[in-house]
Enzyme design. Structure first.
Site, PDB file in Angstrom:
ATOM      1  N   GLN A 193      48.618  61.378  60.295  1.00 10.53           N
ATOM      2  CA  GLN A 193      47.870  60.727  59.964  1.00 10.53           C
ATOM      3  C   GLN A 193      46.979  61.070  58.453  1.00 10.53           C
ATOM      4  O   GLN A 193      47.094  60.393  57.254  1.00 10.53           O
ATOM      5  CB  GLN A 193      46.458  59.602  60.379  1.00 10.53           C
ATOM      6  CG  GLN A 193      47.327  58.465  61.467  1.00 10.53           C
ATOM      7  CD  GLN A 193      45.761  58.046  62.126  1.00 10.53           C
ATOM      8  OE1 GLN A 193      46.012  59.094  63.033  1.00 10.53           O
ATOM      9  NE2 GLN A 193      45.211  57.745  61.317  1.00 10.53           N
ATOM     10  N   GLU A 228      44.836  61.648  63.373  1.00 10.94           N
ATOM     11  CA  GLU A 228      44.071  61.863  62.428  1.00 10.94           C
ATOM     12  C   GLU A 228      43.644  63.216  61.774  1.00 10.94           C
ATOM     13  O   GLU A 228      43.606  63.715  61.451  1.00 10.94           O
ATOM     14  CB  GLU A 228      42.229  61.035  62.348  1.00 10.94           C
ATOM     15  CG  GLU A 228      41.552  61.346  60.734  1.00 10.94           C
ATOM     16  CD  GLU A 228      40.786  60.309  60.739  1.00 10.94           C
ATOM     17  OE1 GLU A 228      40.499  59.365  61.815  1.00 10.94           O
ATOM     18  OE2 GLU A 228      39.647  60.805  60.586  1.00 10.94           O
ATOM     19  N   ARG A 306      29.344  56.575  63.297  1.00  7.40           N
ATOM     20  CA  ARG A 306      29.736  54.715  62.899  1.00  7.40           C
ATOM     21  C   ARG A 306      28.826  54.065  64.122  1.00  7.40           C
ATOM     22  O   ARG A 306      28.945  53.131  64.001  1.00  7.40           O
ATOM     23  CB  ARG A 306      31.205  54.653  63.285  1.00  7.40           C
ATOM     24  CG  ARG A 306      31.532  53.510  62.260  1.00  7.40           C
ATOM     25  CD  ARG A 306      33.243  53.599  61.954  1.00  7.40           C
ATOM     26  NE  ARG A 306      33.387  53.641  60.431  1.00  7.40           N
ATOM     27  CZ  ARG A 306      33.501  52.362  59.456  1.00  7.40           C
ATOM     28  NH1 ARG A 306      33.045  52.136  60.103  1.00  7.40           N
ATOM     29  NH2 ARG A 306      34.317  53.460  58.997  1.00  7.40           N
ATOM     30  N   ARG A 338      41.149  54.226  66.727  1.00  3.75           N
ATOM     31  CA  ARG A 338      40.137  52.333  66.561  1.00  3.75           C
ATOM     32  C   ARG A 338      39.331  52.365  66.502  1.00  3.75           C
ATOM     33  O   ARG A 338      39.219  51.504  67.633  1.00  3.75           O
ATOM     34  CB  ARG A 338      41.926  51.392  67.107  1.00  3.75           C
ATOM     35  CG  ARG A 338      42.682  50.117  65.816  1.00  3.75           C
ATOM     36  CD  ARG A 338      43.316  49.799  66.434  1.00  3.75           C
ATOM     37  NE  ARG A 338      43.877  48.761  65.456  1.00  3.75           N
ATOM     38  CZ  ARG A 338      44.893  47.993  65.538  1.00  3.75           C
ATOM     39  NH1 ARG A 338      45.891  48.080  66.807  1.00  3.75           N
ATOM     40  NH2 ARG A 338      45.462  46.986  64.788  1.00  3.75           N
ATOM     41  N   PHE A 340      36.960  53.721  65.952  1.00  3.79           N
ATOM     42  CA  PHE A 340      36.276  54.895  65.290  1.00  3.79           C
ATOM     43  C   PHE A 340      34.397  55.003  65.826  1.00  3.79           C
ATOM     44  O   PHE A 340      33.652  55.505  65.291  1.00  3.79           O
ATOM     45  CB  PHE A 340      36.102  55.333  63.639  1.00  3.79           C
ATOM     46  CG  PHE A 340      36.175  56.460  63.566  1.00  3.79           C
ATOM     47  CD1 PHE A 340      37.137  57.235  63.369  1.00  3.79           C
ATOM     48  CD2 PHE A 340      34.604  56.726  63.001  1.00  3.79           C
ATOM     49  CE1 PHE A 340      37.226  58.915  62.722  1.00  3.79           C
ATOM     50  CE2 PHE A 340      35.013  58.327  62.148  1.00  3.79           C
ATOM     51  CZ  PHE A 340      36.186  59.187  62.564  1.00  3.79           C
ATOM     52  N   THR A 435      32.911  57.232  56.706  1.00  2.03           N
ATOM     53  CA  THR A 435      31.774  57.253  56.720  1.00  2.03           C
ATOM     54  C   THR A 435      31.704  58.411  55.740  1.00  2.03           C
ATOM     55  O   THR A 435      29.571  58.348  55.145  1.00  2.03           O
ATOM     56  CB  THR A 435      30.404  57.030  57.718  1.00  2.03           C
ATOM     57  OG1 THR A 435      31.844  58.045  59.182  1.00  2.03           O
ATOM     58  CG2 THR A 435      31.206  55.713  58.674  1.00  2.03           C
ATOM     59  N   GLU A 707      41.088  48.076  61.958  1.00  2.00           N
ATOM     60  CA  GLU A 707      40.653  47.818  62.744  1.00  2.00           C
ATOM     61  C   GLU A 707      39.974  47.009  63.536  1.00  2.00           C
ATOM     62  O   GLU A 707      40.047  46.902  64.868  1.00  2.00           O
ATOM     63  CB  GLU A 707      40.104  49.452  62.722  1.00  2.00           C
ATOM     64  CG  GLU A 707      40.407  50.969  62.325  1.00  2.00           C
ATOM     65  CD  GLU A 707      39.817  51.506  62.207  1.00  2.00           C
ATOM     66  OE1 GLU A 707      38.920  50.933  60.767  1.00  2.00           O
ATOM     67  OE2 GLU A 707      38.866  52.730  62.911  1.00  2.00           O
TER      68      GLU A 707
HETATM   69  N1  MTE Z   1      48.286  49.611  63.256  1.00  4.24           N
HETATM   70  C1  MTE Z   1      49.949  49.917  63.587  1.00  4.24           C
HETATM   71  N2  MTE Z   1      50.939  49.021  64.046  1.00  4.24           N
HETATM   72  N3  MTE Z   1      50.407  51.842  64.136  1.00  4.24           N
HETATM   73  C2  MTE Z   1      49.075  52.444  64.053  1.00  4.24           C
HETATM   74  O1  MTE Z   1      48.717  53.447  64.694  1.00  4.24           O
HETATM   75  N4  MTE Z   1      46.555  52.494  63.493  1.00  4.24           N
HETATM   76  C3  MTE Z   1      45.354  51.758  62.930  1.00  4.24           C
HETATM   77  C4  MTE Z   1      45.412  49.995  62.397  1.00  4.24           C
HETATM   78  N5  MTE Z   1      46.470  49.212  62.640  1.00  4.24           N
HETATM   79  C5  MTE Z   1      47.659  51.625  63.934  1.00  4.24           C
HETATM   80  C6  MTE Z   1      47.714  50.340  63.161  1.00  4.24           C
HETATM   81  C7  MTE Z   1      44.390  52.336  63.007  1.00  4.24           C
HETATM   82  S1  MTE Z   1      43.388  53.197  63.735  1.00  4.24           S
HETATM   83  C8  MTE Z   1      43.565  52.209  61.721  1.00  4.24           C
HETATM   84  S2  MTE Z   1      42.184  53.394  60.661  1.00  4.24           S
HETATM   85  C9  MTE Z   1      44.516  51.511  60.568  1.00  4.24           C
HETATM   86  O2  MTE Z   1      46.021  50.832  61.084  1.00  4.24           O
HETATM   87  C10 MTE Z   1      44.854  52.650  59.536  1.00  4.24           C
HETATM   88  O3  MTE Z   1      45.679  51.745  58.463  1.00  4.24           O
HETATM   89  P1  MTE Z   1      45.007  51.421  56.853  1.00  4.24           P
HETATM   90  O4  MTE Z   1      44.155  51.667  56.854  1.00  4.24           O
HETATM   91  O5  MTE Z   1      46.327  50.471  56.843  1.00  4.24           O
HETATM   92  O6  MTE Z   1      44.903  49.500  57.961  1.00  4.24           O
HETATM   93  N1  HPA Z   2      36.346  55.879  60.135  1.00  2.00           N
HETATM   94  C1  HPA Z   2      37.983  56.671  60.365  1.00  2.00           C
HETATM   95  N2  HPA Z   2      37.792  58.387  60.020  1.00  2.00           N
HETATM   96  C2  HPA Z   2      37.119  58.893  59.488  1.00  2.00           C
HETATM   97  C3  HPA Z   2      35.653  58.016  59.477  1.00  2.00           C
HETATM   98  C4  HPA Z   2      35.844  56.820  59.174  1.00  2.00           C
HETATM   99  O1  HPA Z   2      34.445  56.092  59.514  1.00  2.00           O
HETATM  100  N3  HPA Z   2      34.967  58.962  58.443  1.00  2.00           N
HETATM  101  C5  HPA Z   2      36.438  60.712  58.822  1.00  2.00           C
HETATM  102  N4  HPA Z   2      36.676  60.306  58.827  1.00  2.00           N
HETATM  103 MO1  MOS Z   3      41.585  55.013  62.081  1.00  2.00          MO
HETATM  104  S1  MOS Z   3      40.598  55.392  64.300  1.00  2.00           S
HETATM  105  O1  MOS Z   3      39.808  55.298  61.536  1.00  2.00           O
HETATM  106  O2  MOS Z   3      42.706  56.290  62.270  1.00  2.00           O
END
Ligand code: MTE
Ligand code: HPA
Ligand code: MOS
Length: 752
Positions: A193, A228, A306, A338, A340, A435, A707
């Site tokens: 990521q 991540e 968070r 997800r 966090f 954050t 999330e």
């Molecule tokens: N959806 C799918 N299909 N696969 C993933 O790995 N990760 C989740 C969410 N949805 C994820 C997912 C997490 S932890 C986050 S932070 C967000 O997607 C990241 O993508 P976005 O910032 O585009 O929402």
């Molecule tokens: N969310 C997800 N990942 C992160 C964050 C957060 O707030 N801060 C640093 N990494």
């Molecule tokens: Mo999502 S836990 O911020 O990769």
């Protein structure tokens, strides 16, 4: 304009490319890591002779072979790539084996032996806290004066709430492939990521500048936060071996290695105290969070933060003192997952409210609804709410005729002896932005080719959440051209520098804005160019549906012709956009500020049926109203809600991570770790899109969706609890998630 997910075609045909689909370069070698068999101790001796002499084993590396720094800590430099003199968790990488095949590498790892002088193993965060073993100093968020206000409270309740960890179980395990290039450069294909994190740590471990390290990511078979930070080590192992051997090196973990060696969602154990007045207004809330961080910091301090941000969930509480401790234990470093840390924080206040409701003999919803945040209410961190949490809640009640459902449940419970139903409301309020303020920036590179086709690169990583489709939609929207004319590239550190990880649900917002900025600049040049070509005033020119308009009338100059003509006039048809979220700040010396661009709200209503003989249960329905803003892609966003909810249900009901006292993962396979399957999905799932048009900092006013839906799953825990109470009003039900069928059965017959 919504479009189909651009990956759907190749996904269904099995043609989408993941790490293991990449054709191998001739001479590729394979890595495998020997992880510590002991959770805590001093390394006395490592014996690699037998492994090294196996046919097909190319080289075995220890930390001594690292040319640069033996350090991959993300927030704090407390994590070695390879152990030096001590080990801190079972599975901690000690030795790196490289062989002709993945099978030989794995077999060689089994031949390695190690002598370790054992130290005491701590797996419980409260023990670590008592030992003074913290990752960072404690943090305290405070508003009002809870200590004195408790004296004025009519009702005071206290208790303990615990949530267990959660395995990410991305379908594609961790892995990477490094290929050495000319002039001391290296190309790393990584299932990450955070391509920049991989680039930075590879450069530090190899002792070379970042510009020699190209990281490329086409897509992930899921990340969920698990990639991540924790994709980095595997990529760096490949880079290290490739660099030292001058050969391509690949490492794709098998499932058991991945389960054993990588961190998970942080388990938390927390103490709460809640005070209400006679009208059920929550006046005061105190909470101590003990976070099980594992053996090194990883992202734990940010996750901890968070948890504090979300410790009052959707409620306005005027007096809050929330303390959080990041406790160092001998488990694999726990990491982003997800939500966090947010879900862990929310669970505790929901538990506090449930406890109060039980004691007062009223439904929790009475307390919940009374205390929902209103516009202008201040969160403990100083930011003020810009919406009414009650909007989603009330909409759910009206839309789904919830009062009727409640009556049906009461009737059912009166009539049935061996089956009981329960329900719960789960409101959510989730802040959108990293954050860490500096992470709230993104870049995009947009090229318009001379045939009118468009190619975009961003820092966004596609992991199934559909971000590439959204990036394409942004460009299509601004250029007003057909989606087929646009292609989204892989995420690559040579095209896009200094990326923040794709995380915090902010990927589409941040990268989408960067795409928007880049496209708008190109569009502006094209408008001026069109005016020159048509000899008219630039202010009168617009491009609509791929055709040039003058004073809103289409002229015979389409997108392709305009682009080509502009190229001939030597106009720049490429642009790099940079976006940094404005208006956000946070001062952690006082723990106040305006950290979030906006909040996402929603309410889920959950009903369950418990089989009171067996302790098994079904989720009858989840009916929710979610604040999408103006969704850019309802189909993708619906998928995010469905997936997030079911992942949350898994965390709350069945996913039970077990480490024994020696720090060994017992739930180390899918036979011992139960994840939701299609039968775990609520029998009825209704999702209502609350369309809000508030001006916010999201891309095209589409609120982030990644999330937040996970947290609806928390409602399942409390619905189950209420069903158990319907069977046995005196039952003792600890606030300890997950509520597995075993725990349900014990609770049903407790205190009987
Ligand atoms: N959806 C799918 N299909 N696969 C993933 O790995 N990760 C989740 C969410 N949805 C994820 C997912 C997490 S932890 C986050 S932070 C967000 O997607 C990241 O993508 P976005 O910032 O585009 O929402
Ligand atoms: N969310 C997800 N990942 C992160 C964050 C957060 O707030 N801060 C640093 N990494
Ligand atoms: Mo999502 S836990 O911020 O990769």
């Amino acid at each position: 304009m919504s479009i189909r997910n651009i990956d759907s075609f190749t996904h269904t045909r099995g043609e989408s490319v993941y790490l293991d689909d990449i054709p191998l370069v001739n001479g590729t070698l394979f890595a495998s890591v020997f992880g510590s068999p002991v959770a805590h101790g001093k390394i006395l001796q490592i014996n690699i002779t037998e492994a090294a002499s196996m046919e097909g084993v190319v080289r075995i590396f220890t930390y001594k072979d690292i040319p640069g720094k033996n350090q991959i800590g993300g927030i704090i430099p407390d994590e070695t790539l390879l152990a030096t003199d001590e080990v801190h968790y079972m599975g901690m990488p000690v030795v790196l084996v490289v062989a002709d095949s993945a099978e030989i590498a794995a077999a060689a790892v089994k031949k390695i032996t190690i002598e370790i002088e054992k130290y005491p193993v701590v797996t419980n965060p409260r023990t670590a806290h008592a030992n003074g073993s913290l990752i960072v100093p404690p943090r305290t968020f405070k508003i009002g004066d809870s200590e004195n206000i408790f004296e004025n409270c009519t009702h005071i309740f206290e208790g303990v709430a615990e949530t267990n960890g959660q395995e990410h179980l991305y379908i594609e395990t961790q892995g990477a492939y490094a290929i050495p290039g000319e002039n001391n450069s290296i190309r790393i294909i990584s299932s990450t990521q955070g391509p920049t994190a991989v680039q930075k740590h590879s450069s530090e471990v190899l002792g070379i500048a970042m510009h020699r390290v190209e990281v490329d990511t086409t897509r992930l078979g899921g990340g969920f936060g698990g990639k991540e930070d924790q994709a980095t080590s595997w990529a760096v192992f490949c880079a290290l071996a490739a660099w030292l051997l001058k050969k391509p090196v690949k490492y794709s973990l098998n499932r058991m290695e991945d389960l054993r060696m990588t961190g998970k969602r942080h388990p938390y154990s927390s103490d709460f105290r809640i005070g209400l007045d006679k009208d059920l207004k929550i006046l005061a809330y105190e909470v101590n969070f003990y976070q099980n961080a594992g053996a090194s910091a990883d992202l734990s301090p940010a996750v901890l933060e968070r948890t504090l941000f979300h410790c009052t969930n959707s409620y306005f509480v005027p007096n809050v003192t929330a303390k959080a401790f990041s406790c160092r234990t001998n488990l694999p470093p726990n990491t982003a997952f997800r939500g966090f840390g947010g879900p862990q924080g929310m669970f505790v206040i929901e538990a506090a409210i449930a406890k109060a409701a039980d004691a007062l003999g009223i439904p929790a919803a009475e307390i919940q609804q009374k205390n929902l945040v209103k516009t202008g209410d201040e969160f403990p961190y100083g930011q003020k709410a810009a919406s009414e949490a009650n909007e989603c809640w009330q909409k759910a009640i009206d839309l789904y005729e919830i009062n009727k459902i409640k009556d049906d449940i009461i009737r059912f419970n009166n009539e049935q002896v061996l089956f009981k139903k329960g329900f719960s409301f789960m409101p959510i309020c989730f802040g959108i932005s990293f954050t860490k303020i500096l992470m709230n920036q993104a870049r995009a590179l947009v090229h318009v080719y001379l045939d009118g086709s468009v190619n975009i690169s961003t820092g966004a990583v596609e992991m199934g959440q559909g971000v590439n489709t959204k990036m394409l939609q942004v460009a299509a929207n601004i250029f007003t051209i057909a989606p087929e004319k646009i292609r989204v590239n892989s995420t690559n550190t040579y095209r896009i520098a200094n990326t923040s990880p794709s995380a915090a649900s902010a990927t589409a917002d941040l990268n989408g804005k960067a795409v928007q900025i880049a496209c708008e600049k190109i569009l502006e040049r094209l408008r001026v160019s069109a005016a020159e070509i048509l000899a008219c005033d630039a202010a009168a020119v617009e491009i609509r549906n791929g055709v040039v308009q003058v004073n809103q009338k289409a002229v015979s100059l389409n997108w392709d012709e305009l682009v080509n003509a502009s190229y001939l006039k030597r106009i720049n048809l490429s642009e790099h956009g940079h976006y940094a979220t404005p208006g956000i700040n946070f001062d952690n010396t006082v723990e106040k500020g305006h950290p979030f661009a906006y909040h996402v709200y929603g309410t889920a209503f959950t009903t369950v049926t418990v089989d009171c003989i067996r302790g098994i249960y079904e989720i009858d329905a989840v009916k929710l109203v979610h604040d999408f803003g103006t969704s850019m892609n309802p189909l993708i966003d619906r998928g995010q809600i469905e997936g997030g909810l079911v992942q949350g249900i898994g965390w709350m009901t069945m996913e039970e991570i077990v480490y024994d006292e020696e720090g060994r993962l017992r739930s180390n396979a899918l036979s011992t770790y139960k994840v939701p399957d299609i039968y775990s999905v609520p029998k009825e799932l209704d999702i209502h899109f609350l369309e809000t048009t508030n001006d916010n900092l999201a891309i095209f006013r589409s609120k982030a969706v990644g999330e937040p839906p996970l947290m609806y799953g928390i409602g399942t825990f409390f619905a189950l609890r209420n069903a158990i109470k319907a069977f046995n009003p005196h039952s003792d039900i600890p606030f300890s998630a997950p509520m597995t069928p075993e725990k349900t059965l014990m609770a049903l017959y407790s205190n009987k």
